[in-house]
Design a protein around this motif. Structure first.
Motif, PDB file in Angstrom:
ATOM      1  N   GLN A  99       0.938  -0.944  -0.129  1.00 15.47           N
ATOM      2  CA  GLN A  99       0.056   0.073  -0.115  1.00 15.47           C
ATOM      3  C   GLN A  99       0.947   1.170   0.041  1.00 15.47           C
ATOM      4  OE1 GLN A  99      -2.982   0.084   3.248  1.00 15.47           O
ATOM      5  NE2 GLN A  99      -3.459   2.155   2.500  1.00 15.47           N
ATOM      6  N   LYS A 100       0.333   2.216  -0.884  1.00 12.51           N
ATOM      7  CA  LYS A 100       1.306   3.591  -0.726  1.00 12.51           C
ATOM      8  C   LYS A 100       0.984   4.390   0.342  1.00 12.51           C
ATOM      9  CE  LYS A 100       2.382   3.557  -5.534  1.00 12.51           C
ATOM     10  NZ  LYS A 100       3.067   4.197  -6.645  1.00 12.51           N
ATOM     11  N   ASN A 101       1.963   4.945   0.784  1.00 10.68           N
ATOM     12  CA  ASN A 101       2.149   6.058   1.721  1.00 10.68           C
ATOM     13  C   ASN A 101       1.686   7.442   1.426  1.00 10.68           C
ATOM     14  OD1 ASN A 101       2.687   7.039   4.519  1.00 10.68           O
ATOM     15  ND2 ASN A 101       4.545   8.017   3.538  1.00 10.68           N
ATOM     16  N   THR A 102       0.127   7.714   1.307  1.00 14.03           N
ATOM     17  CA  THR A 102      -0.318   8.765   0.561  1.00 14.03           C
ATOM     18  C   THR A 102      -1.542   8.696   1.540  1.00 14.03           C
ATOM     19  OG1 THR A 102      -1.547   7.697  -1.077  1.00 14.03           O
ATOM     20  CG2 THR A 102       0.416   8.661  -1.424  1.00 14.03           C
ATOM     21  N   LYS A 103      -1.773  10.307   2.125  1.00  8.02           N
ATOM     22  CA  LYS A 103      -2.862  10.910   2.811  1.00  8.02           C
ATOM     23  C   LYS A 103      -3.436  11.935   1.905  1.00  8.02           C
ATOM     24  CE  LYS A 103      -2.432   8.139   6.219  1.00  8.02           C
ATOM     25  NZ  LYS A 103      -2.585   6.741   5.923  1.00  8.02           N
ATOM     26  N   ALA A 104      -4.484  12.597   2.399  1.00 13.50           N
ATOM     27  CA  ALA A 104      -5.065  13.655   1.962  1.00 13.50           C
ATOM     28  C   ALA A 104      -4.505  14.875   2.020  1.00 13.50           C
ATOM     29  CB  ALA A 104      -6.603  13.674   2.291  1.00 13.50           C
ATOM     30  N   SER A 105      -3.940  15.115   3.151  1.00 14.80           N
ATOM     31  CA  SER A 105      -3.028  16.473   3.415  1.00 14.80           C
ATOM     32  C   SER A 105      -1.772  16.349   3.010  1.00 14.80           C
ATOM     33  CB  SER A 105      -3.064  16.657   4.916  1.00 14.80           C
ATOM     34  OG  SER A 105      -2.318  15.883   5.573  1.00 14.80           O
ATOM     35  N   PRO A 106      -0.902  17.422   2.528  1.00  9.09           N
ATOM     36  CA  PRO A 106       0.182  17.280   1.959  1.00  9.09           C
ATOM     37  C   PRO A 106       1.322  17.217   3.070  1.00  9.09           C
ATOM     38  CG  PRO A 106      -0.721  19.428   1.340  1.00  9.09           C
ATOM     39  CD  PRO A 106      -1.795  18.937   2.479  1.00  9.09           C
ATOM     40  N   ALA A 107       2.363  16.742   2.728  1.00  6.99           N
ATOM     41  CA  ALA A 107       3.285  16.163   3.701  1.00  6.99           C
ATOM     42  C   ALA A 107       3.868  17.358   4.418  1.00  6.99           C
ATOM     43  CB  ALA A 107       4.524  15.408   2.844  1.00  6.99           C
ATOM     44  N   GLY A 108       3.925  17.351   5.662  1.00  8.61           N
ATOM     45  CA  GLY A 108       4.446  18.103   6.835  1.00  8.61           C
ATOM     46  C   GLY A 108       3.682  19.369   6.788  1.00  8.61           C
ATOM     47  N   GLU A 148       7.326   1.430  -8.971  1.00  6.34           N
ATOM     48  CA  GLU A 148       6.375   0.448  -9.590  1.00  6.34           C
ATOM     49  C   GLU A 148       6.839  -0.799 -10.067  1.00  6.34           C
ATOM     50  OE1 GLU A 148       3.235   1.535  -9.787  1.00  6.34           O
ATOM     51  OE2 GLU A 148       3.590   3.387  -8.920  1.00  6.34           O
ATOM     52  N   ILE A 149       8.202  -1.209  -9.656  1.00  5.97           N
ATOM     53  CA  ILE A 149       8.652  -2.260 -10.022  1.00  5.97           C
ATOM     54  C   ILE A 149       8.953  -3.218  -8.828  1.00  5.97           C
ATOM     55  CG2 ILE A 149      10.608  -3.519 -11.462  1.00  5.97           C
ATOM     56  CD1 ILE A 149      10.883  -0.838 -13.014  1.00  5.97           C
ATOM     57  N   GLN A 150       8.780  -4.349  -8.737  1.00 11.10           N
ATOM     58  CA  GLN A 150       8.989  -5.294  -7.660  1.00 11.10           C
ATOM     59  C   GLN A 150      10.449  -5.788  -7.910  1.00 11.10           C
ATOM     60  OE1 GLN A 150       7.530  -4.614  -5.452  1.00 11.10           O
ATOM     61  NE2 GLN A 150       5.210  -4.557  -5.613  1.00 11.10           N
ATOM     62  N   PRO A 151      11.259  -5.958  -7.058  1.00 11.25           N
ATOM     63  CA  PRO A 151      11.170  -5.736  -5.583  1.00 11.25           C
ATOM     64  C   PRO A 151      11.560  -4.552  -5.177  1.00 11.25           C
ATOM     65  CG  PRO A 151      13.307  -6.763  -5.967  1.00 11.25           C
ATOM     66  CD  PRO A 151      12.736  -6.679  -7.499  1.00 11.25           C
ATOM     67  N   MET A 152      11.666  -3.437  -5.949  1.00  7.41           N
ATOM     68  CA  MET A 152      12.099  -2.036  -5.499  1.00  7.41           C
ATOM     69  C   MET A 152      10.824  -1.527  -4.539  1.00  7.41           C
ATOM     70  SD  MET A 152      14.952  -1.437  -6.164  1.00  7.41           S
ATOM     71  CE  MET A 152      15.028   0.242  -5.643  1.00  7.41           C
ATOM     72  N   ALA A 153       9.651  -1.673  -4.860  1.00  6.11           N
ATOM     73  CA  ALA A 153       8.422  -1.190  -4.209  1.00  6.11           C
ATOM     74  C   ALA A 153       8.415  -1.754  -2.822  1.00  6.11           C
ATOM     75  CB  ALA A 153       7.087  -1.406  -4.724  1.00  6.11           C
ATOM     76  N   TRP A 154       8.920  -3.273  -2.507  1.00  7.45           N
ATOM     77  CA  TRP A 154       8.751  -3.646  -1.251  1.00  7.45           C
ATOM     78  C   TRP A 154      10.026  -2.922  -0.380  1.00  7.45           C
ATOM     79  CZ3 TRP A 154       8.901  -9.159  -3.552  1.00  7.45           C
ATOM     80  CH2 TRP A 154       7.594  -9.485  -3.917  1.00  7.45           C
ATOM     81  N   LEU A 155      11.446  -2.764  -1.199  1.00  8.79           N
ATOM     82  CA  LEU A 155      12.221  -2.006  -0.250  1.00  8.79           C
ATOM     83  C   LEU A 155      11.982  -0.417   0.080  1.00  8.79           C
ATOM     84  CD1 LEU A 155      15.312  -3.371  -2.611  1.00  8.79           C
ATOM     85  CD2 LEU A 155      14.841  -4.050  -0.338  1.00  8.79           C
ATOM     86  N   MET A 156      11.185   0.150  -0.730  1.00 12.37           N
ATOM     87  CA  MET A 156      10.764   1.399  -0.324  1.00 12.37           C
ATOM     88  C   MET A 156       9.691   1.537   0.605  1.00 12.37           C
ATOM     89  SD  MET A 156      10.639   3.595  -3.903  1.00 12.37           S
ATOM     90  CE  MET A 156      10.137   5.120  -2.839  1.00 12.37           C
ATOM     91  N   ASP A 157       9.094   0.465   0.643  1.00 16.34           N
ATOM     92  CA  ASP A 157       7.850   0.497   1.709  1.00 16.34           C
ATOM     93  C   ASP A 157       8.756   0.232   2.851  1.00 16.34           C
ATOM     94  OD1 ASP A 157       5.101   0.037   2.336  1.00 16.34           O
ATOM     95  OD2 ASP A 157       5.641  -1.910   2.789  1.00 16.34           O
ATOM     96  N   LYS A 158       9.608  -0.694   3.041  1.00  8.12           N
ATOM     97  CA  LYS A 158      10.214  -1.076   4.370  1.00  8.12           C
ATOM     98  C   LYS A 158      11.045   0.346   4.875  1.00  8.12           C
ATOM     99  CE  LYS A 158      13.430  -4.010   6.596  1.00  8.12           C
ATOM    100  NZ  LYS A 158      13.298  -3.079   7.871  1.00  8.12           N
ATOM    101  N   HIS A 159      11.563   1.114   3.809  1.00 12.13           N
ATOM    102  CA  HIS A 159      12.385   2.343   4.325  1.00 12.13           C
ATOM    103  C   HIS A 159      11.429   3.236   4.893  1.00 12.13           C
ATOM    104  CE1 HIS A 159      16.555   2.271   3.127  1.00 12.13           C
ATOM    105  NE2 HIS A 159      16.247   1.273   2.177  1.00 12.13           N
ATOM    106  N   VAL A 160      10.183   3.417   4.326  1.00 11.20           N
ATOM    107  CA  VAL A 160       9.245   4.480   4.391  1.00 11.20           C
ATOM    108  C   VAL A 160       8.695   3.963   5.934  1.00 11.20           C
ATOM    109  CG1 VAL A 160       7.150   5.445   4.131  1.00 11.20           C
ATOM    110  CG2 VAL A 160       8.770   5.298   2.328  1.00 11.20           C
TER     111      VAL A 160
END
Length: 159
Positions: free
Chosen positions: A33-42, A78-90
Motif C-alpha cells: 500500500q502506498k504512503n499517501t494521505k489527503a493532506s500534503p506532507a508536513g 512501480e517495479i518489484q522488488p523495489m516497491a517492497w524495499l521502498m515500503d520498508k524504508h518508509v
C-alpha cells in the motif's frame, strides 16, 4: 552423446530462465500500500511550528518522503522488488520520525525528537546514503545543515 548433453544443458538453462521470468512477472502482482494521505506532507508540522519556506523546502526535498504520511514515489517504485524495499524504508522512517505526527506529541517527546533530528544531521546520518543514490537533490549542503540545526535548536529547551 556430447551433442545430447549440450542440448540438455541448453534446455535446462532455458527452463531456469523461464521460471525466473515467471517469478519476476508474478511478484509484480504483489504491491504494498502506498504512503499517501489527503493532506500534503508536513503541512501540520509547518503550520504548528511556524516553519519558514527555506526550512520547509529542505525538509520536503530531503526528509518528507520517508518521514511523513505522503511519499513522492519515483518511477522505479512501480517495479518489484523495489516497491517492497521502498515500503520498508518508509515504514522504518515513519516509525522513528513522522513530521505529520509531531504536533500531537507532548513537550518532552518533542524535545527528544528535535534533539535526535539535530544529532542525525550533525553526524551525517540523514538523509540515508542509499536514498541519496537516486535523489541527488536531497543531499544537504553545509548551509542546509546549519539552517536545519539552528531551526531545530530553536525548538528545543537544550540551548
Amino acid at each position: 552423446m556430447e551433442g545430447i548433453r549440450k542440448k540438455n544443458a541448453i534446455s535446462k538453462s532455458k527452463l531456469v530462465f523461464m521460471v525466473l521470468l515467471a517469478v519476476l512477472l508474478l511478484i509484480q502482482l504483489v504491491r504494498p500500500q502506498k504512503n499517501t494521505k489527503a493532506s500534503p506532507a508536513g503541512k501540520a508540522f509547518v503550520d504548528t511550528f511556524k516553519v519558514g519556506k527555506q526550512v520547509d523546502a529542505i525538509l520536503a526535498a530531503s526528509c518528507y518522503d520517508c518521514h511523513s504520511n505522503n511519499t513522492n514515489y519515483p518511477w522505479y517504485s512501480e517495479i518489484q522488488p523495489m516497491a517492497w524495499l521502498m515500503d520498508k524504508h518508509v515504514k522504518d522512517g515513519k516509525e522513528k520520525l513522522n513530521f505529520d505526527e509531531l504536533p500531537s506529541y507532548g513537550p518532552r517527546k518533542l524535545n527528544s525528537k528535535f534533539t535526535q533530528i539535530i544529532k542525525q544531521i550533525e553526524q551525517n546520518k540523514m538523509p540515508l546514503t542509499s536514498y541519496l543514490w537516486m535523489h541527488e537533490g536531497a543531499r544537504l549542503s553545509m548551509d542546509d545543515k546549519k539552517l536545519l540545526i539552528d531551526y531545530f535548536n530553536s525548538l528545543t529547551d537544550n540551548e
